[in-house]
Structures are given as structure tokens and as C-alpha cells.
Design a protein around this motif. Sequence first.
Motif, PDB file in Angstrom:
ATOM      1  N   PRO A 110       0.822  -1.230   0.000  1.00 33.78           N
ATOM      2  CA  PRO A 110       0.000   0.000   0.000  1.00 33.78           C
ATOM      3  C   PRO A 110       0.848   1.268   0.000  1.00 33.78           C
ATOM      4  N   THR A 111       1.838   1.312  -0.868  1.00 34.88           N
ATOM      5  CA  THR A 111       2.676   2.495  -1.041  1.00 34.88           C
ATOM      6  C   THR A 111       2.322   3.077  -2.412  1.00 34.88           C
ATOM      7  N   VAL A 112       2.635   4.348  -2.628  1.00 32.75           N
ATOM      8  CA  VAL A 112       2.274   4.992  -3.898  1.00 32.75           C
ATOM      9  C   VAL A 112       3.490   5.744  -4.428  1.00 32.75           C
ATOM     10  N   ASP A 113       3.875   5.445  -5.659  1.00 33.99           N
ATOM     11  CA  ASP A 113       5.036   6.094  -6.277  1.00 33.99           C
ATOM     12  C   ASP A 113       6.275   6.004  -5.389  1.00 33.99           C
ATOM     13  N   GLY A 114       6.439   4.872  -4.713  1.00 38.02           N
ATOM     14  CA  GLY A 114       7.625   4.670  -3.874  1.00 38.02           C
ATOM     15  C   GLY A 114       7.557   5.374  -2.531  1.00 38.02           C
ATOM     16  N   LEU A 115       6.453   6.038  -2.248  1.00 27.27           N
ATOM     17  CA  LEU A 115       6.320   6.734  -0.962  1.00 27.27           C
ATOM     18  C   LEU A 115       5.496   5.873  -0.009  1.00 27.27           C
ATOM     19  N   SER A 116       5.883   5.912   1.272  1.00 32.33           N
ATOM     20  CA  SER A 116       5.245   5.037   2.258  1.00 32.33           C
ATOM     21  C   SER A 116       3.781   5.402   2.467  1.00 32.33           C
ATOM     22  N   LEU A 117       3.060   4.453   3.051  1.00 34.85           N
ATOM     23  CA  LEU A 117       1.647   4.704   3.394  1.00 34.85           C
ATOM     24  C   LEU A 117       1.553   5.948   4.289  1.00 34.85           C
ATOM     25  N   ALA A 118       2.460   6.045   5.271  1.00 33.24           N
ATOM     26  CA  ALA A 118       2.418   7.180   6.203  1.00 33.24           C
ATOM     27  C   ALA A 118       2.597   8.508   5.469  1.00 33.24           C
ATOM     28  N   GLU A 119       3.529   8.548   4.500  1.00 34.39           N
ATOM     29  CA  GLU A 119       3.749   9.799   3.752  1.00 34.39           C
ATOM     30  C   GLU A 119       2.508  10.190   2.953  1.00 34.39           C
ATOM     31  N   ASN A 120       1.858   9.207   2.360  1.00 35.63           N
ATOM     32  CA  ASN A 120       0.648   9.490   1.584  1.00 35.63           C
ATOM     33  C   ASN A 120      -0.510   9.939   2.471  1.00 35.63           C
ATOM     34  N   LEU A 121      -0.653   9.253   3.612  1.00 33.22           N
ATOM     35  CA  LEU A 121      -1.755   9.626   4.512  1.00 33.22           C
ATOM     36  C   LEU A 121      -1.521  10.998   5.140  1.00 33.22           C
ATOM     37  N   GLU A 122      -0.248  11.369   5.294  1.00 34.73           N
ATOM     38  CA  GLU A 122       0.058  12.686   5.872  1.00 34.73           C
ATOM     39  C   GLU A 122      -0.482  13.807   4.970  1.00 34.73           C
ATOM     40  N   ILE A 123      -0.299  13.660   3.664  1.00 30.40           N
ATOM     41  CA  ILE A 123      -0.805  14.674   2.721  1.00 30.40           C
ATOM     42  C   ILE A 123      -2.343  14.701   2.766  1.00 30.40           C
ATOM     43  N   HIS A 124      -2.947  13.515   2.775  1.00 33.78           N
ATOM     44  CA  HIS A 124      -4.408  13.406   2.852  1.00 33.78           C
ATOM     45  C   HIS A 124      -4.919  14.141   4.091  1.00 33.78           C
ATOM     46  N   GLU A 125      -4.268  13.878   5.213  1.00 39.12           N
ATOM     47  CA  GLU A 125      -4.682  14.475   6.492  1.00 39.12           C
ATOM     48  C   GLU A 125      -4.474  16.003   6.475  1.00 39.12           C
ATOM     49  N   MET A 126      -3.366  16.460   5.876  1.00 34.93           N
ATOM     50  CA  MET A 126      -3.102  17.911   5.815  1.00 34.93           C
ATOM     51  C   MET A 126      -4.192  18.617   5.002  1.00 34.93           C
ATOM     52  N   LEU A 127      -4.598  18.012   3.898  1.00 34.12           N
ATOM     53  CA  LEU A 127      -5.647  18.620   3.068  1.00 34.12           C
ATOM     54  C   LEU A 127      -6.963  18.663   3.840  1.00 34.12           C
ATOM     55  N   LYS A 128      -7.262  17.554   4.532  1.00 31.89           N
ATOM     56  CA  LYS A 128      -8.513  17.475   5.285  1.00 31.89           C
ATOM     57  C   LYS A 128      -8.529  18.526   6.400  1.00 31.89           C
ATOM     58  N   LYS A 129      -7.397  18.647   7.105  1.00 27.91           N
ATOM     59  CA  LYS A 129      -7.324  19.629   8.202  1.00 27.91           C
ATOM     60  C   LYS A 129      -7.447  21.061   7.665  1.00 27.91           C
ATOM     61  N   THR A 130      -6.862  21.304   6.495  1.00 26.12           N
ATOM     62  CA  THR A 130      -6.936  22.646   5.892  1.00 26.12           C
ATOM     63  C   THR A 130      -8.393  23.025   5.635  1.00 26.12           C
ATOM     64  N   VAL A 131      -9.157  22.074   5.104  1.00 26.54           N
ATOM     65  CA  VAL A 131     -10.579  22.358   4.832  1.00 26.54           C
ATOM     66  C   VAL A 131     -11.342  22.534   6.143  1.00 26.54           C
ATOM     67  N   GLU A 132     -11.092  21.628   7.083  1.00 26.90           N
ATOM     68  CA  GLU A 132     -11.835  21.710   8.352  1.00 26.90           C
ATOM     69  C   GLU A 132     -11.606  23.060   9.021  1.00 26.90           C
ATOM     70  N   LEU A 133     -10.357  23.513   9.001  1.00 26.00           N
ATOM     71  CA  LEU A 133     -10.038  24.796   9.623  1.00 26.00           C
ATOM     72  C   LEU A 133     -10.749  25.937   8.886  1.00 26.00           C
TER      73      LEU A 133
END
Length: 296
Positions: free
Chosen positions: A264-287
Amino acid sequence: MQTDVFRGMEEIIRRNLKRRGMAGACPAGELEKAARSLADASTVMIVTGFVIRDAMTGETDGPPGAIALASALEGMGKRTVIVTDEYSRGIVVSGLLSRGAGTPVEAVPAGSTCAFCDGLLERYAPSHVIAVERPGRAKDGRCYSMRGEDLSDIVPDTDVLFKKARARKLTTIAVGDGGNEVGMGKVRSHITGAVSLGEKISAQFAADYLVVAGVSNWGAYALAAALSLLSRRLLLHDTPAEARLLDSIVRAGAVDGCTGESAPTVDGLSLAENLEIHEMLKKTVELALRKGTSRD
Ligand code: CA
């Protein structure tokens, strides 16, 4: 200002672009323009799926973003359809099941795609056609991987769908990260100058709006986040759901496009790195929603 929030999202998804030689290929403001256009959409056709020749199956970049975007659009009352090919059909279906989504899925067959694409446009009558990490035809009419492998013999030609969409005056949007994806013709001069093998692999078709991201899934998440801002409610699914979605597509055969591994990695980036971007976008909208930015 809403525009500042959109620009903030564009910044978040720029991570990883330098490594690809794509840092200078992000037209600013395209995320906002694409999202505002989608807000007026009726039916949206989302085209995704990038086959990895060594594995003869689709990669993990593309379908998660396409599914996140489809679910955001459906949350706004839009009709959606995901178009892919046989290599990624099971992957997309599995990802949709993990989200409990009933989005229709169409697979473009091998061989001549002209009549099939006409049929899709007739049947679904989309207002918008969007690519999320979909191989695009280069200047020589063939399509290539980032490493310059010719994939034309195995990838059904979906540039046809975009050309036909343009001829019908539909809006085209593309999300990409490497330069070889359909729609990236909009920044072709940059790709030929700065990306390895750019002259050979650069896609020819130029989408009306182009979202360039460090990983294509991130660009589609950003569109879902941008639509949330415009609709004044969160339309991006939560981050644990994204992890489950990635897990489900790997179980359905998806591989990492860079490492070729079933993980479950994407373009050689770890799951954690991918989820971090997802979470940052979500937090930006929530704020922004909490601060009432959406009412600007
Ligand atoms: Ca990618």
C-alpha cells in the motif's frame, strides 16, 4: 480569503515535485479554477488506471484519487462514472466496495477505442471529463512510462475520449505528476526542458484545467478538498478510510508504480507519507470551514 486556502492546498500537494523535475510545471490557480468548474458540473466522467508492464496490472496511484473525487462529487449531487481499462477494473471496483460506493465503472477494451468512447459519451452525457493519472499519447502518438518504455501495445487509447470531449465542447480536466499523463500537454514546454526523457514521454493533449501534484492521488484529494470548501461541508473521506481503500486495491492486484511491489505504497512513498498529505488537506478544509472562509 478562499483563494488563499486553495493556494495553501496547492502548496501541500507540491511535495515530491522537485524530485520529478516538475517543480516549475504547476500553473498556479488551476486547482481553484478546476474546482469552480466542477461545482457547476452535471455528470463527471473520471478516467484512471496506469498499467505497469512488468506486473501487467494497474498501479496504486490514480484509482484512490479517482474514487475520492467521485465520492466528493456524488456528495454534491453530481452523477459520476469511472472509466478505466481491464488492468485496473478490479482495482477500481474493489476500492469502491471498500468505500461502499455504487459508482458505475466502465473498462475501455483493447484495440480501436473510437466507437466505444463515442458510446460512453452518448450514454453518460458528461459535462466534464477528468483524467487522474492516465497514460497520455505523446507527440509520436505512442504512450510511455516515466522510464520511457513504450506501453502503446497494451494501453487502450483514452486520449480519444478527451479529443471527442473537446470536439463536443465539454470541459476537460487532468491530474498528473510526471508529464506522461493525458492532459499534461498544457505544460509540455516545461516537461520537454526539465523532465528526464521529457521530449519522448510528454503527453500531447492539453486539458482545459491541469492540476499538477507530487503524486496524482494527492491532486485528486485536493480537488475533493477544494469542492468541500465550495460546498461548505467536508466531502473528503477520513484518513483511516483512505488507508483501508489503499489496502483493498492492493488486495485486488494493484502495485506501486515505482517499486513494482504489491504494497500500500504509492510512487515509492510510504503509506504514512501518503496519509500525511491526505490528512493535511482534510485539516486545511476543516479549519477553513470552522473559520467560515467558505462564505467569503
Ligand atoms: Ca504517479
